[in-house]
Design a protein around this motif. Sequence first.
Motif, PDB file in Angstrom:
ATOM      1  N   GLN A   1       0.849  -1.192   0.000  1.00 30.84           N
ATOM      2  CA  GLN A   1       0.000   0.000   0.000  1.00 30.84           C
ATOM      3  C   GLN A   1       0.883   1.240   0.000  1.00 30.84           C
ATOM      4  N   LEU A   2       0.474   2.235  -0.782  1.00 31.18           N
ATOM      5  CA  LEU A   2       1.316   3.421  -0.921  1.00 31.18           C
ATOM      6  C   LEU A   2       1.560   4.114   0.407  1.00 31.18           C
ATOM      7  N   ILE A   3       0.546   4.143   1.255  1.00 27.98           N
ATOM      8  CA  ILE A   3       0.705   4.874   2.517  1.00 27.98           C
ATOM      9  C   ILE A   3       1.809   4.264   3.373  1.00 27.98           C
ATOM     10  N   THR A   4       2.041   2.958   3.216  1.00 25.12           N
ATOM     11  CA  THR A   4       3.100   2.309   3.987  1.00 25.12           C
ATOM     12  C   THR A   4       4.483   2.609   3.417  1.00 25.12           C
ATOM     13  N   LEU A   5       4.543   3.157   2.193  1.00 23.05           N
ATOM     14  CA  LEU A   5       5.820   3.471   1.557  1.00 23.05           C
ATOM     15  C   LEU A   5       6.243   4.923   1.777  1.00 23.05           C
TER      16      LEU A   5
ATOM     17  N   ILE B   1       9.871   4.195  -9.864  1.00 29.35           N
ATOM     18  CA  ILE B   1      10.317   2.869  -9.459  1.00 29.35           C
ATOM     19  C   ILE B   1       9.176   1.912  -9.733  1.00 29.35           C
ATOM     20  N   ASP B   2       9.337   1.064 -10.747  1.00 30.40           N
ATOM     21  CA  ASP B   2       8.251   0.205 -11.196  1.00 30.40           C
ATOM     22  C   ASP B   2       7.007   1.066 -11.432  1.00 30.40           C
ATOM     23  N   ASP B   3       5.861   0.743 -10.802  1.00 30.93           N
ATOM     24  CA  ASP B   3       4.648   1.525 -11.098  1.00 30.93           C
ATOM     25  C   ASP B   3       4.386   2.617 -10.065  1.00 30.93           C
ATOM     26  N   VAL B   4       5.378   2.959  -9.265  1.00 34.55           N
ATOM     27  CA  VAL B   4       5.223   4.009  -8.258  1.00 34.55           C
ATOM     28  C   VAL B   4       6.098   5.199  -8.618  1.00 34.55           C
ATOM     29  N   ARG B   5       5.480   6.369  -8.675  1.00 35.71           N
ATOM     30  CA  ARG B   5       6.215   7.611  -8.919  1.00 35.71           C
ATOM     31  C   ARG B   5       6.385   8.348  -7.592  1.00 35.71           C
ATOM     32  N   VAL B   6       7.594   8.799  -7.332  1.00 40.09           N
ATOM     33  CA  VAL B   6       7.929   9.518  -6.104  1.00 40.09           C
ATOM     34  C   VAL B   6       8.180  10.979  -6.458  1.00 40.09           C
TER      35      VAL B   6
ATOM     36  N   ALA C   1      12.859   9.035   0.658  1.00 41.38           N
ATOM     37  CA  ALA C   1      11.603   8.574   0.052  1.00 41.38           C
ATOM     38  C   ALA C   1      11.861   7.542  -1.045  1.00 41.38           C
ATOM     39  N   VAL C   2      12.827   7.819  -1.910  1.00 43.30           N
ATOM     40  CA  VAL C   2      13.144   6.870  -2.977  1.00 43.30           C
ATOM     41  C   VAL C   2      13.670   5.566  -2.400  1.00 43.30           C
ATOM     42  N   GLY C   3      14.514   5.661  -1.394  1.00 47.94           N
ATOM     43  CA  GLY C   3      15.069   4.451  -0.787  1.00 47.94           C
ATOM     44  C   GLY C   3      14.012   3.556  -0.188  1.00 47.94           C
ATOM     45  N   LYS C   4      12.976   4.156   0.409  1.00 46.74           N
ATOM     46  CA  LYS C   4      11.935   3.323   1.024  1.00 46.74           C
ATOM     47  C   LYS C   4      11.103   2.603  -0.029  1.00 46.74           C
ATOM     48  N   VAL C   5      10.794   3.293  -1.128  1.00 47.91           N
ATOM     49  CA  VAL C   5      10.033   2.639  -2.207  1.00 47.91           C
ATOM     50  C   VAL C   5      10.896   1.577  -2.894  1.00 47.91           C
ATOM     51  N   ALA C   6      12.161   1.887  -3.119  1.00 46.89           N
ATOM     52  CA  ALA C   6      13.049   0.942  -3.806  1.00 46.89           C
ATOM     53  C   ALA C   6      13.231  -0.337  -3.011  1.00 46.89           C
ATOM     54  N   ALA C   7      13.122  -0.257  -1.690  1.00 49.49           N
ATOM     55  CA  ALA C   7      13.307  -1.435  -0.843  1.00 49.49           C
ATOM     56  C   ALA C   7      12.059  -2.283  -0.744  1.00 49.49           C
ATOM     57  N   ALA C   8      10.921  -1.816  -1.282  1.00 51.78           N
ATOM     58  CA  ALA C   8       9.657  -2.550  -1.147  1.00 51.78           C
ATOM     59  C   ALA C   8       9.682  -3.850  -1.949  1.00 51.78           C
TER      60      ALA C   8
END
Length: 241
Positions: A56-60, A205-210, A234-241
């Motif tokens: 879920q985006l909110i968790t990222l 990052i994949d289908d998520v834009r930061v 912010a990018v690091g947290k999404v990239a680690a998902a």
Amino acid sequence: MVRRSRPVRRPSRSVQVLTAGVLAAGAAWLSGCGSTVDGVPVAVERSPVGERIDAQLITLLPEPSQFPARYPAVVLPPEAAAQAVGDLDGVARGATVEPADCAPPEQQYGPDHTAVAVGTSDADRATLTVELVRTRSPLSDLADQLRRCGEIRVTGAGPTTTVTTTVDRAPAVDADDALSLRRVVAPDVGGAGLTQRMHTHLAQIDDVRVLVTYMIFGDGPEDEAALRELFTTAVGKVAAA
């Protein structure tokens, strides 16, 4: 420069094309035993963005404690998130944009589409905003539109404004693509301190834009260090998902 140091979910585009070429060449050699094969190598058609990130985006979003210390932060509910996004685009919901094809891409709101957290420095009248958007459109499409639409007029929702946008290179991050933009929203009528200035770093990052944006009113100095720090977080947290 954009780089990906995280575990890669799929081969890069260049590796995919190279691999396809090597396999095709090998097949031709085996079947033709050295004979000439007519034709031109063709890359396989691919999705414009990567696979879906299931979290879920909110968790990222970065935790409020991960924002720079001078910017105490909160996570916005969907309605407030929609308003914040309009402020950052310079185009409020319901506004008219000229030229019409320069309007921001349509965006859905809700927990699976958009998540926004905002940190505010009351002393500077400045904000740091992290926006996560789920999209199937590559960041290059947005970059093309922004370069084509360097100046737009916005009417019909609040004061009439001129929005000026310039595109620049983003800091190096662990992402599929990245860019930066600077934006000025200037009302036709207004006093000193009403002009809104923004500096945004974006990454896909994949289908998520930061998107991470520093916004200030008037001519105050920009907190570039805080913007870069939060963008990296912010990018690091999404990239680690």
